[in-house]
Design a protein around this motif. Structure first.
Motif, PDB file in Angstrom:
ATOM      1  N   THR A  90       0.828  -1.210   0.000  1.00 52.97           N
ATOM      2  CA  THR A  90       0.000   0.000   0.000  1.00 52.97           C
ATOM      3  C   THR A  90       0.861   1.259   0.000  1.00 52.97           C
ATOM      4  N   LEU A  91       2.001   1.221   0.668  1.00 54.93           N
ATOM      5  CA  LEU A  91       2.929   2.356   0.581  1.00 54.93           C
ATOM      6  C   LEU A  91       3.449   2.521  -0.839  1.00 54.93           C
ATOM      7  N   GLY A  92       3.728   1.393  -1.518  1.00 52.78           N
ATOM      8  CA  GLY A  92       4.157   1.477  -2.911  1.00 52.78           C
ATOM      9  C   GLY A  92       3.063   2.045  -3.800  1.00 52.78           C
ATOM     10  N   ASN A  93       1.803   1.637  -3.586  1.00 51.00           N
ATOM     11  CA  ASN A  93       0.694   2.204  -4.346  1.00 51.00           C
ATOM     12  C   ASN A  93       0.572   3.703  -4.112  1.00 51.00           C
ATOM     13  N   THR A  94       0.746   4.107  -2.864  1.00 51.71           N
ATOM     14  CA  THR A  94       0.652   5.526  -2.539  1.00 51.71           C
ATOM     15  C   THR A  94       1.781   6.318  -3.194  1.00 51.71           C
ATOM     16  N   ALA A  95       3.002   5.751  -3.159  1.00 53.47           N
ATOM     17  CA  ALA A  95       4.132   6.437  -3.801  1.00 53.47           C
ATOM     18  C   ALA A  95       3.932   6.537  -5.312  1.00 53.47           C
ATOM     19  N   PHE A  96       3.440   5.460  -5.928  1.00 57.11           N
ATOM     20  CA  PHE A  96       3.188   5.483  -7.370  1.00 57.11           C
ATOM     21  C   PHE A  96       2.134   6.526  -7.711  1.00 57.11           C
ATOM     22  N   PHE A  97       1.044   6.547  -6.970  1.00 58.70           N
ATOM     23  CA  PHE A  97      -0.001   7.538  -7.223  1.00 58.70           C
ATOM     24  C   PHE A  97       0.536   8.955  -7.047  1.00 58.70           C
ATOM     25  N   THR A  98       1.362   9.160  -6.023  1.00 58.63           N
ATOM     26  CA  THR A  98       1.899  10.499  -5.766  1.00 58.63           C
ATOM     27  C   THR A  98       2.761  10.976  -6.925  1.00 58.63           C
ATOM     28  N   LEU A  99       3.672  10.131  -7.390  1.00 63.51           N
ATOM     29  CA  LEU A  99       4.541  10.520  -8.501  1.00 63.51           C
ATOM     30  C   LEU A  99       3.754  10.680  -9.796  1.00 63.51           C
ATOM     31  N   ALA A 100       2.834   9.742 -10.063  1.00 67.37           N
ATOM     32  CA  ALA A 100       2.090   9.777 -11.325  1.00 67.37           C
ATOM     33  C   ALA A 100       1.123  10.938 -11.398  1.00 67.37           C
ATOM     34  N   SER A 101       0.641  11.431 -10.269  1.00 66.38           N
ATOM     35  CA  SER A 101      -0.316  12.543 -10.276  1.00 66.38           C
ATOM     36  C   SER A 101       0.358  13.901 -10.089  1.00 66.38           C
ATOM     37  N   THR A 102       1.469  13.944  -9.356  1.00 69.30           N
ATOM     38  CA  THR A 102       2.095  15.233  -9.074  1.00 69.30           C
ATOM     39  C   THR A 102       2.683  15.859 -10.338  1.00 69.30           C
ATOM     40  N   VAL A 103       3.362  15.058 -11.154  1.00 73.76           N
ATOM     41  CA  VAL A 103       4.005  15.609 -12.360  1.00 73.76           C
ATOM     42  C   VAL A 103       2.990  16.264 -13.291  1.00 73.76           C
ATOM     43  N   PRO A 104       1.915  15.575 -13.714  1.00 76.57           N
ATOM     44  CA  PRO A 104       0.957  16.264 -14.592  1.00 76.57           C
ATOM     45  C   PRO A 104       0.206  17.394 -13.909  1.00 76.57           C
ATOM     46  N   ALA A 173      -6.090   0.199 -13.266  1.00 75.21           N
ATOM     47  CA  ALA A 173      -7.026   0.806 -12.320  1.00 75.21           C
ATOM     48  C   ALA A 173      -6.426   2.032 -11.646  1.00 75.21           C
ATOM     49  N   LEU A 174      -5.176   1.915 -11.208  1.00 74.39           N
ATOM     50  CA  LEU A 174      -4.569   3.049 -10.518  1.00 74.39           C
ATOM     51  C   LEU A 174      -4.332   4.218 -11.476  1.00 74.39           C
ATOM     52  N   TRP A 175      -4.016   3.920 -12.743  1.00 75.81           N
ATOM     53  CA  TRP A 175      -3.873   4.978 -13.736  1.00 75.81           C
ATOM     54  C   TRP A 175      -5.205   5.696 -13.959  1.00 75.81           C
ATOM     55  N   SER A 176      -6.301   4.961 -13.919  1.00 72.75           N
ATOM     56  CA  SER A 176      -7.616   5.584 -14.073  1.00 72.75           C
ATOM     57  C   SER A 176      -7.892   6.550 -12.922  1.00 72.75           C
ATOM     58  N   ILE A 177      -7.500   6.160 -11.719  1.00 74.86           N
ATOM     59  CA  ILE A 177      -7.684   7.041 -10.565  1.00 74.86           C
ATOM     60  C   ILE A 177      -6.805   8.274 -10.697  1.00 74.86           C
ATOM     61  N   VAL A 178      -5.607   8.117 -11.239  1.00 76.80           N
ATOM     62  CA  VAL A 178      -4.721   9.263 -11.459  1.00 76.80           C
ATOM     63  C   VAL A 178      -5.360  10.231 -12.450  1.00 76.80           C
ATOM     64  N   ILE A 179      -5.921   9.708 -13.540  1.00 77.99           N
ATOM     65  CA  ILE A 179      -6.552  10.573 -14.547  1.00 77.99           C
ATOM     66  C   ILE A 179      -7.721  11.349 -13.933  1.00 77.99           C
ATOM     67  N   ALA A 180      -8.560  10.665 -13.167  1.00 76.99           N
ATOM     68  CA  ALA A 180      -9.688  11.344 -12.533  1.00 76.99           C
ATOM     69  C   ALA A 180      -9.218  12.409 -11.543  1.00 76.99           C
ATOM     70  N   THR A 181      -8.153  12.124 -10.813  1.00 72.06           N
ATOM     71  CA  THR A 181      -7.633  13.088  -9.844  1.00 72.06           C
ATOM     72  C   THR A 181      -7.057  14.307 -10.530  1.00 72.06           C
TER      73      THR A 181
END
Length: 312
Positions: A90-104, A173-181
């Motif tokens: 879950t920490l890895g998922n959180t880190a991935f989401f943070t990096l994938a969403s912060t840049v765009p 799935a996690l990429w979809s959440i990044v796009i929505a965010t």
């Protein structure tokens, strides 16, 4: 004849300073300004300070929802957490989401602000369309996201002719959440950048134009350097916000996130309120708190070094 000045009235002699009594305590507190801070400090201690202290105490016990005030176990919960593979996932998922969403969220907000500030026709419409999604409640964002990413009737699959389970397949799935965010929250960063662009002095651009600098040269030599401070602020705010992701994942996944999409805060929630392990859930939350504080301190240190280098 010379006129003499009338004698001045002398103030009656008071008691010597040593003999004067000290003002009462309430007077000293009022004069020092603490009287204005005491109501806030009382509310802060009641609703922030005490829960933090009590939560840390819970992390040292084996308390549950059905049995509060459990036995003291010391650092056993922390040792179990460090060996918990689901916590690291879950920490890895959180880190991935943070990096994938912060840049765009930083880059797109900057591009959108520059385009609007450059004088596009219908600026009010662009500003409205960019900022309105940020005003939507997270529940609405969850419904819109489920309508967009639905495998059978979703807009994305209907428009592209694909058959992708955007929220059901772990690989996307996690990429979809990044796009929505990104769609939901980019408006806030856009507004910060637009305000910073409007504060850049016009004479800098006029001098650069006289020297023959083109639009790209003015962008790289004036606009981006002038936005360095606000970029640091946006980056810090976005990192801390993305690390605390919870609502959009929980709602988009239908209140049942998979291990591939579960963030650390959702794992804390599931551990404490679904698994009833308050002590272990508290330990997980304090490990995550330490990570957030470390990220904030690193960002502050990097920002101070950058500011010192710019000042030199």
């Amino acid at each position: 004849m010379t006129a003499t000045a009338p004698p001045r009235d002398r103030a009656p002699a008071g008691p010597p300073p040593a003999a004067r009594s000290a003002p009462p305590l309430w007077r000293r507190v009022s004069d020092s300004g603490w009287a204005f801070l005491l109501p806030f400090l009382a509310v802060f201690a009641a609703f922030m300070g005490w829960p933090v202290v009590y939560g840390f105490w819970l992390s040292l016990t084996d308390s549950t929802l059905v049995r509060t005030g459990g036995d003291f176990v010391g650092l056993a919960n922390y040792a179990e957490a460090l060996g918990d593979p689901l916590m690291w996932q879950t920490l890895g998922n959180t880190a991935f989401f943070t990096l994938a969403s912060t840049v765009p969220l930083v880059v797109l907000a900057l591009v959108m602000a520059v385009l609007v500030h450059s004088g596009l026709p219908g600026q009010w419409l662009w500003r409205l369309s960019f900022f309105v999604p940020y005003l939507l409640p997270v529940a609405t964002v969850g419904l819109v996201g489920q309508f967009m990413f639905n495998q059978e009737i979703g807009v994305l699959n209907q428009a592209t002719g694909a058959d992708v389970g955007w929220l059901s397949e772990d690989s996307v799935a996690l990429w979809s959440i990044v796009i929505a965010t990104v769609w939901w929250t980019v408006g806030f960063n856009f507004l910060l950048y637009l305000a910073a662009l409007q504060s850049i002095p016009d004479h800098l651009y006029e001098a650069a134009s006289i020297d023959g600098a083109g639009a790209w040269a003015r962008l790289w030599s004036i606009t981006l350097p002038q936005l360095s401070r606000i970029t640091g602020v946006v980056l810090v705010l976005q990192l801390l916000s993305s690390l605390k992701v919870f609502d959009q994942i929980y709602l988009l996944m239908g209140n049942n996130p998979t291990d591939a999409t579960r963030s650390i805060l959702i794992y804390v929630y599931d551990t404490g309120f679904t698994g009833y392990r308050l002590g272990y859930g508290s330990a997980l939350s304090y490990i995550f708190l330490a990570i957030v504080v470390a990220v904030a301190l690193v960002q502050t240190w990097v920002g101070s070094r950058r500011n010192k280098g710019a000042a030199a």
